[in-house]
Motif scaffolding. Structure first.
Motif, PDB file in Angstrom:
ATOM      1  N   HIS A 261       0.794  -1.219   0.000  1.00  0.00           N
ATOM      2  CA  HIS A 261       0.000   0.000   0.000  1.00  0.00           C
ATOM      3  C   HIS A 261       0.832   1.277   0.000  1.00  0.00           C
ATOM      4  O   HIS A 261       0.269   2.369   0.035  1.00  0.00           O
ATOM      5  CB  HIS A 261      -0.974  -0.025   1.180  1.00  0.00           C
ATOM      6  N   CYS A 262       2.161   1.153  -0.035  1.00  0.00           N
ATOM      7  CA  CYS A 262       3.034   2.319  -0.244  1.00  0.00           C
ATOM      8  C   CYS A 262       3.206   2.517  -1.751  1.00  0.00           C
ATOM      9  O   CYS A 262       4.231   2.163  -2.343  1.00  0.00           O
ATOM     10  CB  CYS A 262       4.388   2.108   0.443  1.00  0.00           C
ATOM     11  N   ARG A 263       2.194   3.080  -2.390  1.00  0.00           N
ATOM     12  CA  ARG A 263       2.181   3.177  -3.854  1.00  0.00           C
ATOM     13  C   ARG A 263       3.327   4.044  -4.380  1.00  0.00           C
ATOM     14  O   ARG A 263       3.968   3.722  -5.375  1.00  0.00           O
ATOM     15  CB  ARG A 263       0.851   3.769  -4.323  1.00  0.00           C
ATOM     16  N   LEU A 264       3.582   5.174  -3.701  1.00  0.00           N
ATOM     17  CA  LEU A 264       4.622   6.079  -4.169  1.00  0.00           C
ATOM     18  C   LEU A 264       6.002   5.443  -4.045  1.00  0.00           C
ATOM     19  O   LEU A 264       6.815   5.517  -4.975  1.00  0.00           O
ATOM     20  CB  LEU A 264       4.569   7.385  -3.378  1.00  0.00           C
ATOM     21  N   LEU A 265       6.256   4.821  -2.906  1.00  0.00           N
ATOM     22  CA  LEU A 265       7.567   4.209  -2.716  1.00  0.00           C
ATOM     23  C   LEU A 265       7.795   3.043  -3.673  1.00  0.00           C
ATOM     24  O   LEU A 265       8.926   2.812  -4.122  1.00  0.00           O
ATOM     25  CB  LEU A 265       7.727   3.751  -1.256  1.00  0.00           C
ATOM     26  N   ARG A 266       6.742   2.308  -4.002  1.00  0.00           N
ATOM     27  CA  ARG A 266       6.900   1.219  -4.970  1.00  0.00           C
ATOM     28  C   ARG A 266       7.370   1.759  -6.319  1.00  0.00           C
ATOM     29  O   ARG A 266       8.285   1.215  -6.947  1.00  0.00           O
ATOM     30  CB  ARG A 266       5.589   0.453  -5.159  1.00  0.00           C
ATOM     31  N   ALA A 267       6.761   2.852  -6.752  1.00  0.00           N
ATOM     32  CA  ALA A 267       7.132   3.437  -8.045  1.00  0.00           C
ATOM     33  C   ALA A 267       8.542   4.025  -7.991  1.00  0.00           C
ATOM     34  O   ALA A 267       9.327   3.885  -8.945  1.00  0.00           O
ATOM     35  CB  ALA A 267       6.126   4.516  -8.440  1.00  0.00           C
ATOM     36  N   ILE A 268       8.869   4.677  -6.887  1.00  0.00           N
ATOM     37  CA  ILE A 268      10.207   5.268  -6.754  1.00  0.00           C
ATOM     38  C   ILE A 268      11.265   4.175  -6.694  1.00  0.00           C
ATOM     39  O   ILE A 268      12.355   4.306  -7.264  1.00  0.00           O
ATOM     40  CB  ILE A 268      10.266   6.177  -5.507  1.00  0.00           C
TER      41      ILE A 268
END
Length: 381
Positions: free
Chosen positions: A13-20
């Motif tokens: 659920h850490c969408r931003l960190l997954r993409a980064i």
């Protein structure tokens, strides 16, 4: 069927960190560099530190007082992050763990409260590029040291995103949630006094009012106290606010907000809790010493029995109770995902020379705020 862990849930659920993390695996902004950090080690931190690892960093980490979660430590070791020290409530042990982080001579520091940068100034070494500071407490501590630091240090807590998404919304939510989880006590109709009306204090006050408590605010700054009054909170004298409370929550960043000298004011059965970063807002040692007897319960609860028969309940021994203790989960995943996205972008900016010593203890650059906000919203619409 395999059973996933809370750390797996958090990462999902850490969408931003997954993409980064995917981006950093390609661009490697930290290649050949070491990042040292002293930050709360829990599920969301695993997502942050492993994102830095994906960007090529060697990461050397230690936790904060009374908030290190063993499962998170294990997950970090499994992904190549060096974790120094055990969970501790001892200030001297904590400082020693921080010294060991600095002994690795990190190129970048991800600080939480200003501890690592302050210790670095006691024994500086060549090659430190700069880094980030997570908290308002740390910014207040480091701002007078700008001339000595003379390095880029970006303050995450001074980002408007961090202020409204985490401090005002998430701290208030996690404080209420942790109170309910730790005590199983009602909030409806209870008299709650909140010390401090910064962003975190506003969030705490709003959440408890939303849970049908009668909320009073104590605030030293007269203009901020006026804001609390105009927001609909009672703002009586400090002594009156203490004497009328069933629950007192400190969230100021200041030292000795409640001490043993306040014992005559406290009503029988009052609960004392600290939601501030440092474990010195409530003078727990002085309160415990003044008690005739102490009843310890599981889940980091204690009852102080005074000579006159009054009983005072203390949560987490004055540590940050919304993250310390076996039942605490900390702030929401979404809020920390936003804040940690800011962290990763700011550390990359320092590592790649996009900011220089002129950005010493300053807020997150506006372009990073905008990029993180857009990334969060783009996936929503």
């Amino acid at each position: 069927m395999t059973t996933a862990t809370r750390i797996d849930w958090t990462r999902e659920h850490c969408r931003l960190l997954r993409a980064i993390r995917d981006e950093f695996a390609r661009t490697r902004p930290f290649e050949g560099k070491t990042i040292g950090t002293g930050i709360h080690i829990e599920a969301k931190t695993v997502a942050l530190l492993t994102t830095l690892r994906a960007g090529g960093a060697q990461v050397v980490a230690t936790g904060n007082l009374n908030s290190t979660q063993p499962a998170a430590v294990g997950a970090l070791w499994a992904e190549g992050v060096t974790v120094i020290g055990e969970p501790t409530k001892d200030q001297d042990e904590h400082r020693e763990y921080q010294r060991q982080v600095l002994a690795a001579r990190p190129d970048l520091i991800l600080d939480n409260g200003g501890d690592l940068f302050a210790q670095y100034l006691d024994d500086p070494y060549p090659g430190l590029l700069g880094g980030t500071e997570e908290t308002t407490s740390g910014r207040m501590r480091l701002a007078p040291l700008r001339d000595r630091l003379n390095l880029p240090v970006l303050v995450i807590n001074d980002s408007p995103i961090k202020q409204f998404a985490e401090n005002e919304r998430a701290v208030g939510q996690s404080t209420l949630e942790s109170f309910l989880r730790m005590t199983n006590r009602a909030t409806t109709g209870e008299r709650v006094t909140v010390f401090g009306y910064g962003a975190c204090g506003r969030g705490v006050a709003d959440n408890f009012r939303g849970a049908h408590a009668k909320v009073t605010v104590v605030e030293a700054d007269p203009v901020t106290r006026l804001r609390a009054h105009l927001d609909g909170f009672e703002t009586p004298s400090r002594d009156k606010a203490i004497a009328g409370a069933n629950l007192i929550i400190t969230v100021t960043g200041a030292r000795d907000v409640l001490t043993a000298a306040d014992l005559p004011l406290l009503r029988d059965g009052v609960i004392l809790a600290n939601a501030g970063h440092f474990p010195f807002e409530i003078e727990a040692a002085g309160l415990l010493e003044a008690a005739g007897a102490v009843q310890e319960y599981e889940d980091d609860l204690a009852t102080l029995e005074l000579a006159d028969g009054r009983r005072i309940h203390l949560l987490a021994r004055g540590h940050m109770f919304n993250l310390a203790g076996p039942r605490a989960l900390g702030n929401s995943i979404e809020s920390m995902d936003l804040g940690f996205a800011l962290q990763t972008r700011c550390l990359a900016a320092v590592a790649t020379g996009r900011v220089d010593a002129a950005s010493c203890v300053v807020p997150v650059p506006a372009d990073i705020d905008a990029a993180v906000a857009n990334a969060y919203l783009d996936d929503r619409y």
